[in-house]
Write an enzyme that holds these catalytic residues in place. Sequence first.
Site, PDB file in Angstrom:
ATOM      1  N   GLU A  60       0.814  -1.221   0.000  1.00  0.00           N
ATOM      2  CA  GLU A  60       0.000   0.000   0.000  1.00  0.00           C
ATOM      3  C   GLU A  60       0.846   1.269   0.000  1.00  0.00           C
ATOM      4  OE1 GLU A  60      -0.808  -2.656   1.718  1.00  0.00           O
ATOM      5  OE2 GLU A  60      -2.895  -3.116   1.206  1.00  0.00           O
ATOM      6  N   HIS A 129      -9.956  -4.640  10.745  1.00  0.00           N
ATOM      7  CA  HIS A 129     -10.591  -4.495   9.434  1.00  0.00           C
ATOM      8  C   HIS A 129     -11.835  -3.614   9.465  1.00  0.00           C
ATOM      9  CE1 HIS A 129      -7.875  -7.626   8.255  1.00  0.00           C
ATOM     10  NE2 HIS A 129      -8.469  -7.861   7.103  1.00  0.00           N
TER      11      HIS A 129
END
Lengths: 325, 357
Positions: A60, A129
Amino acid sequence: MATLTYRQALNEALSEELERDNTVFLIGEEVGEYGGAFKVSQGLLKKFGPERIIDTPISEAAFTGLAVGAAMYGLRPIVEFMNWSFALVAFDQIINNAGSIRFMSGGQFNFPIVFRGPSGGGTQIGATHSHALENWLANVPTFTVINPAFPADAKGLLKSAIRSNNPVCFFEGERLYGIQGDVPEEKDFLVPIGKAQIVTEGKDVTVLSSGFSTHVVLQALETLSKENISVEMIDLRTIKPYDFDLVASSLQKTNRLVIVEEGKPFAGWGAQIAYDVQHLLFDELDAPIYRVSNLDIPNPYNGKLEQEILPNPLRVIQAVHNVLR
Amino acid sequence: MVDNISFSEQVHEDFKSSALAELPKEMRLELYKTMVLIRRFEEKSSQSFMQAKIKGFCHLSIGQEAIAVGVCAAIGPEDVVITAYRDHGIALARGISPKACMAELYGKSTGTSKGMGGSMHFFDKNKKFFGGHAIVAAQCPIAAGVAFAQRYLKENTVTVCLLGDGAVNQGVFHETLNLVSLWKLPVVYIIENNQYAMGTEIHRSTAGLPLVKKSVAYDMAGMVIDGMNVEEVRKKVLEAANLARNENCPVLIEARTYRFRGHSMSDPDTYRTKEEIAEAKKRDPIALYSQLLLDQGVLTRDLIAQIDKEIKKVIQEAVQYAESSPEPDLELARKICFAEEDSIEPPQRPLYGLIVD
Ligand SMILES: Cc1ncc(C[n+]2csc(CCOP(=O)(O)OP(=O)(O)O)c2C)c(N)n1
Ligand SMILES: [Mg+2]
């Protein structure tokens, strides 16, 4: 009008903007061959090829930074995070680079970049998450933060975000991808950034929300309307900059405000709006403002418990009762 | 360290006898002058810092000038350069005016970044100088993105990205090398190995030395160069840039150098010995080069004096310009936050935090 899911609406927005402007490209994990972890980019690889629909390694920080550099050189990247929670490992690139370089260079560089992906809890995937990072990103002075609740707004706002010359953090509701709604069919259908909308008109209390929380409020409304409470429901759509004028005009009518937001409570966007409202509209208020947010606990895996921690219809109803007391 | 120095001396010997002397005289003089300009500019900024006219952080590149100058001499005006916070030298070598650089150090609105960036954040889009980046290694993926865009737009340009030896231990550096190698992007990474990251000597921070070996894991071309030898830097970076430009081969260069001053102006430099610094200064890139040019008759004592005089004047003018320039104001700060919109209705953006009556 066409009836589309939220997912399809986003897909159309991507497809139309990729079609319209060759400098737009989509980059992220599994966006190409796999069609997107949530299938938002399904079919785009076939249409636009691997030069513009770019599958990345699980890096990322690198692909976000790469998008920032590409934007500095004149391209218009759309960065998909498989889940906004994963953007945490790219925060330096997002905040310091996409967020500060324009300013630090004295305004020399433009950052026409969209960061997007699913956000929020409620799907029992644990604390790592389930972040709702809207507040974190709204804290960056140069960011626009969008969180649409309905398919039409998802499409119209994503198109506006891609056409914007400034960085946009676009939060999609992970639990909203499958919902359906009417979406205008014209190619240049845009929803303006920074404009809220009234979902239901009412006169007793204004309830303000965005994204998935708007659907929580809709559920609460079923009960509240049976109690003959008239709710003016505002869906914010853009969190920053938010539509103060619409909030103000609604409050002139209802004089009571409940804010429903998915994020954790401390320093949330609801706190900013509550501050602005008490500061600028003190005389309009007949009661203290209530905020319904996530409780200040990490999101648990256990489903029942997670629902208790997330903003839920029960707490919305309770807040509305309190503000009307 | 000792092995670095002996290595460098060997390279220096090679350089003296090699075909490098073929560079046109004007160019060699230009290389020399630019190094002197950087040295004097930084000496002056150090003075101004002591007088509290320059604030914040101020990292000098004294000792490392040959890299800045060699790199900029190796690439064209359409190529892109990007670096870390030790950026004055490379900005000047890239052709940004000493006035704009000094004004930025003084925090003035005429500076390279309108007084919003400071020492660590010089930028000049027209000169294709993409910053000045103060988070260690943060510029690495940006460089990859610029190279990505260069290829996306089917240009024949390259990006050169400088970083410190300390930056090699950041995760994003490794993620980025993997990406640029995988995608064969036209980019050259140059590690300015001055052997220290602040007070941490490289053997205390980094496994798997020499640094150039980092290229192996990512299947990139790797080169070690003498960062004290301006002509060698130019030649090797030119080769590397050509590999990136024409062969789709990203390159990792380790340039061995030494910083003669502290990490920043506020560093008392207690972690290395005076002897070590003195030893390194024997390979001062400017002294080495002037001696070479004197030996070869390209420079004369008179010419050196004349160049010194010219540069002194340039620096004086830069300081005057910086001192007399206006400060930026809130209105400017507010204005530059956002680019103008041309394809959507521009949203209203209130200045949150301002107290409204
Ligand atoms: C992410 C991050 N951590 C720490 C720092 C503080 N810091 C600034 S420079 C520096 C040393 C970097 O050394 P190196 O990369 O070798 O570059 P040099 O200073 O030698 O040019 C440190 C630790 C920073 N700016 N960014
Ligand atoms: Mg170093």
